[in-house]
Design an enzyme around this catalytic site. Structure first.
Site, short mmCIF file in Angstrom:
data_model
loop_
_atom_site.label_atom_id
_atom_site.label_comp_id
_atom_site.label_asym_id
_atom_site.label_seq_id
_atom_site.Cartn_x
_atom_site.Cartn_y
_atom_site.Cartn_z
N LYS A 87 7.36 29.41 -10.41
CA LYS A 87 9.11 28.56 -10.55
C LYS A 87 9.00 28.09 -12.09
O LYS A 87 8.09 27.61 -12.42
CB LYS A 87 9.09 27.81 -9.41
CG LYS A 87 10.47 27.43 -8.95
CD LYS A 87 11.18 28.51 -7.91
CE LYS A 87 12.34 28.01 -7.70
NZ LYS A 87 13.06 28.91 -6.56
N GLY A 184 25.59 23.05 5.63
CA GLY A 184 25.59 23.55 4.38
C GLY A 184 26.31 24.93 4.61
O GLY A 184 25.50 25.82 5.00
N VAL A 185 27.32 24.94 4.17
CA VAL A 185 28.10 26.35 4.32
C VAL A 185 28.62 26.69 2.62
O VAL A 185 29.75 27.22 2.28
CB VAL A 185 29.25 26.41 5.19
CG1 VAL A 185 28.80 26.22 6.59
CG2 VAL A 185 30.12 25.15 4.94
N GLY A 186 27.41 26.60 1.90
CA GLY A 186 27.71 27.40 0.35
C GLY A 186 27.54 28.76 0.33
O GLY A 186 27.83 29.62 1.50
N VAL A 188 24.80 30.82 0.99
CA VAL A 188 24.30 31.61 1.96
C VAL A 188 24.92 31.27 3.34
O VAL A 188 25.16 32.04 4.11
CB VAL A 188 22.51 31.29 2.08
CG1 VAL A 188 21.99 31.88 3.07
CG2 VAL A 188 22.09 31.66 0.59
N TYR A 190 27.89 30.52 3.95
CA TYR A 190 29.03 31.17 4.51
C TYR A 190 28.80 32.53 5.34
O TYR A 190 29.41 32.99 6.15
CB TYR A 190 29.94 31.41 3.27
CG TYR A 190 31.34 32.16 3.71
CD1 TYR A 190 32.35 31.35 4.29
CD2 TYR A 190 31.29 33.47 3.32
CE1 TYR A 190 33.49 32.33 4.62
CE2 TYR A 190 32.58 34.17 3.70
CZ TYR A 190 33.57 33.56 4.50
OH TYR A 190 34.65 34.23 4.82
P1 NAD Z 1 24.67 26.45 -2.36
O1 NAD Z 1 24.66 25.41 -3.30
O2 NAD Z 1 25.60 27.53 -2.72
O3 NAD Z 1 24.94 25.75 -0.95
C1 NAD Z 1 24.64 24.50 -0.49
C2 NAD Z 1 25.59 23.80 0.21
O4 NAD Z 1 25.24 22.64 0.81
C3 NAD Z 1 26.95 23.44 -0.52
O5 NAD Z 1 27.94 24.03 0.05
C4 NAD Z 1 26.83 21.83 -0.56
O6 NAD Z 1 27.94 21.35 -0.89
C5 NAD Z 1 26.22 21.55 0.77
N1 NAD Z 1 25.40 20.29 0.82
C6 NAD Z 1 24.95 19.82 -0.26
N2 NAD Z 1 24.31 18.43 0.29
C7 NAD Z 1 24.86 18.37 1.62
C8 NAD Z 1 24.53 17.35 2.57
N3 NAD Z 1 23.95 16.39 2.26
N4 NAD Z 1 25.18 17.64 3.77
C9 NAD Z 1 25.92 18.94 3.88
N5 NAD Z 1 25.76 19.89 2.99
C10 NAD Z 1 25.49 19.54 1.96
O7 NAD Z 1 23.17 26.91 -2.25
P2 NAD Z 1 22.78 28.24 -1.29
O8 NAD Z 1 22.50 29.40 -2.48
O9 NAD Z 1 23.69 28.73 -0.42
O10 NAD Z 1 21.47 27.89 -0.84
C11 NAD Z 1 21.46 26.74 0.18
C12 NAD Z 1 19.96 26.86 0.54
O11 NAD Z 1 18.95 27.66 0.58
C13 NAD Z 1 19.18 25.88 -0.82
O12 NAD Z 1 18.09 25.05 -0.30
C14 NAD Z 1 18.45 27.08 -1.39
O13 NAD Z 1 17.33 26.54 -2.34
C15 NAD Z 1 18.08 27.95 -0.25
N6 NAD Z 1 17.97 29.40 -0.59
C16 NAD Z 1 18.94 30.15 -1.44
C17 NAD Z 1 18.57 31.42 -1.69
C18 NAD Z 1 19.73 32.35 -2.02
O14 NAD Z 1 19.81 33.62 -1.93
N7 NAD Z 1 20.86 31.74 -2.56
C19 NAD Z 1 17.34 32.04 -1.21
C20 NAD Z 1 16.13 31.28 -0.77
C21 NAD Z 1 16.58 29.99 -0.44
#
Ligand code: NAD
Length: 351
Positions: A87, A184-186, A188, A190
């Protein structure tokens, strides 16, 4: 003679865990300050994303990169990939505008490692950043026009992981009528909500970004609660999909869910919180197993084939069932069993 007064906290860092290589990178022109951590390459070149964050100290950045890098070794091993774990982190404001020189310098450092480590997008970096770095080095993954956005694949794996946990803990084959709290509905979150909704689960969600909440409320009829209220919801499953370390001393006593299964990295603040979950009778799906869908998709980047990638992501269901059964049989935490399985794969590759 060296007095021993100065403590260099790398080899003796609490998260060092036998890392093969840790590289500190500095470029004066662009102001780049980065750390690359290569945890283990027994299974192949290390692969793991690059996180850009406003770390408050070098120590915070080092701790983050070491923990994430080790997680990638275990994640890649248990997902059955021929990739090691690594990483990188860049110490900078993720919203920084002038990115070209920064990511070019980053690309040159990655190139100097000669293919021992491949980087990719992560929190705070974008595919556009990776494409800039790629102009300086072939050792970049998750490129535009190739495997693309990993989030739908991470969401698919997480959805199947929740199904495996529900099967094991509740004896049910369907999520219909179950209550699931998604934090967290970002990206992933969503797509995960979409899968859960399609199967008839009732969603309770939280986020700090109103537009993201409005979208899942409108599209999937999700009930919205305040961020601090998500833990105490009377639900079957709590799915952490935002930040790390949300399973901690303050949150565990609030949990009513019987299952914790979500996509966030490093969900347990400390290993002992995994033991506490077990004592509470809560089934925990180890984070690096359930969230491997995205990296699995990246592993298919050469001659990309979405169907093959999907089939590999679907294996997460059985891998988790195996971990859950073994944890029960041995009266151990699911995290300890997953770590042991991953270590066995990594050791076998060495031989
Ligand atoms: P993202 O940033 O799109 O979504 C994260 C969401 O969490 C955002 O909408 C943000 O506003 C929200 N958030 C932040 N702080 C918060 C809080 N205190 N309370 C509630 N919501 C909060 O990220 P992502 O790509 O959807 O990834 C989400 C998680 O999954 C991360 O921990 C990431 O490391 C992990 N992850 C993601 C992937 C991927 O393919 N994107 C793969 C493996 C792991």
């Amino acid at each position: 003679m060296y007095s021993g007064e100065i403590h260099v906290a790398v080899f003796n860092h609490v998260s060092f865990d036998e890392h093969e290589q840790v590289v500190f990178c500095h470029d004066k022109e662009s102001g780049l300050k980065a750390i690359v951590a290569i945890h283990n390459t027994n299974l192949g070149p290390a692969v793991g994303g690059c996180r850009m964050w406003n770390y408050q100290s070098d120590d915070e950045a080092l701790t983050d990169v070491l923990r994430l890098s080790r997680g990638m070794t275990y994640k890649n091993a248990l997902a059955g990939l021929t990739m090691g774990g690594g990483k990188s982190v860049i110490i900078a404001d993720p919203k920084r505008q002038d990115r070209e020189a920064l990511f070019r310098a980053f690309g040159r450092f990655i190139n100097s490692l000669g293919g021992r480590y491949y980087s990719a997008e992560d929190v705070g970096t974008t595919t556009a950043d990776i494409m800039i770095a790629h102009e300086e080095t072939p050792y970049m993954a998750g490129l535009e026009g190739k495997s693309g956005d990993p989030s739908p694949f991470t969401a698919l794996g997480t959805y199947l992981g929740i199904k495996a946990a529900v099967k094991h803990r509740l004896g049910l084959d369907s999520l219909k009528g179950l209550k699931i709290a998604v934090q967290g509905v970002g990206h992933v979150g969503y797509y995960l909500c979409k899968h859960l909704h399609n199967e008839g689960a009732e969603l309770i969600v939280t986020d700090i970004h109103q537009a993201s909440l409005d979208r899942v409320a409108t599209d999937f009829g999700a009930i919205v609660v305040a961020p601090q209220e998500i833990y105490a919801q009377d639900v079957d499953v709590y799915a952490p999909c935002a930040l790390g370390a949300t399973l901690n001393d303050a949150t565990l006593p609030q949990l009513k869910a019987k299952i914790v299964a979500g996509c966030a990295n490093n969900q347990l603040a400390e290993v002992r919180h995994g033991e506490q979950l077990k004592e509470m009778g809560i089934l925990y799906a180890p984070d690096y197993v359930i969230n491997a869908g995205g990296i699995i998709n990246v592993s298919f980047e050469k001659d990309y084939d979405a169907a093959k990638s999907t089939a590999k992501v679907e294996e997460i269901y059985n891998t988790l069932l195996k971990i859950f059964s073994q944890a029960d049989a041995q009266n151990r935490t699911t995290g300890a069993v997953a770590d042991e399985m991953a270590k066995a794969i990594i050791e076998a590759a060495k031989k």
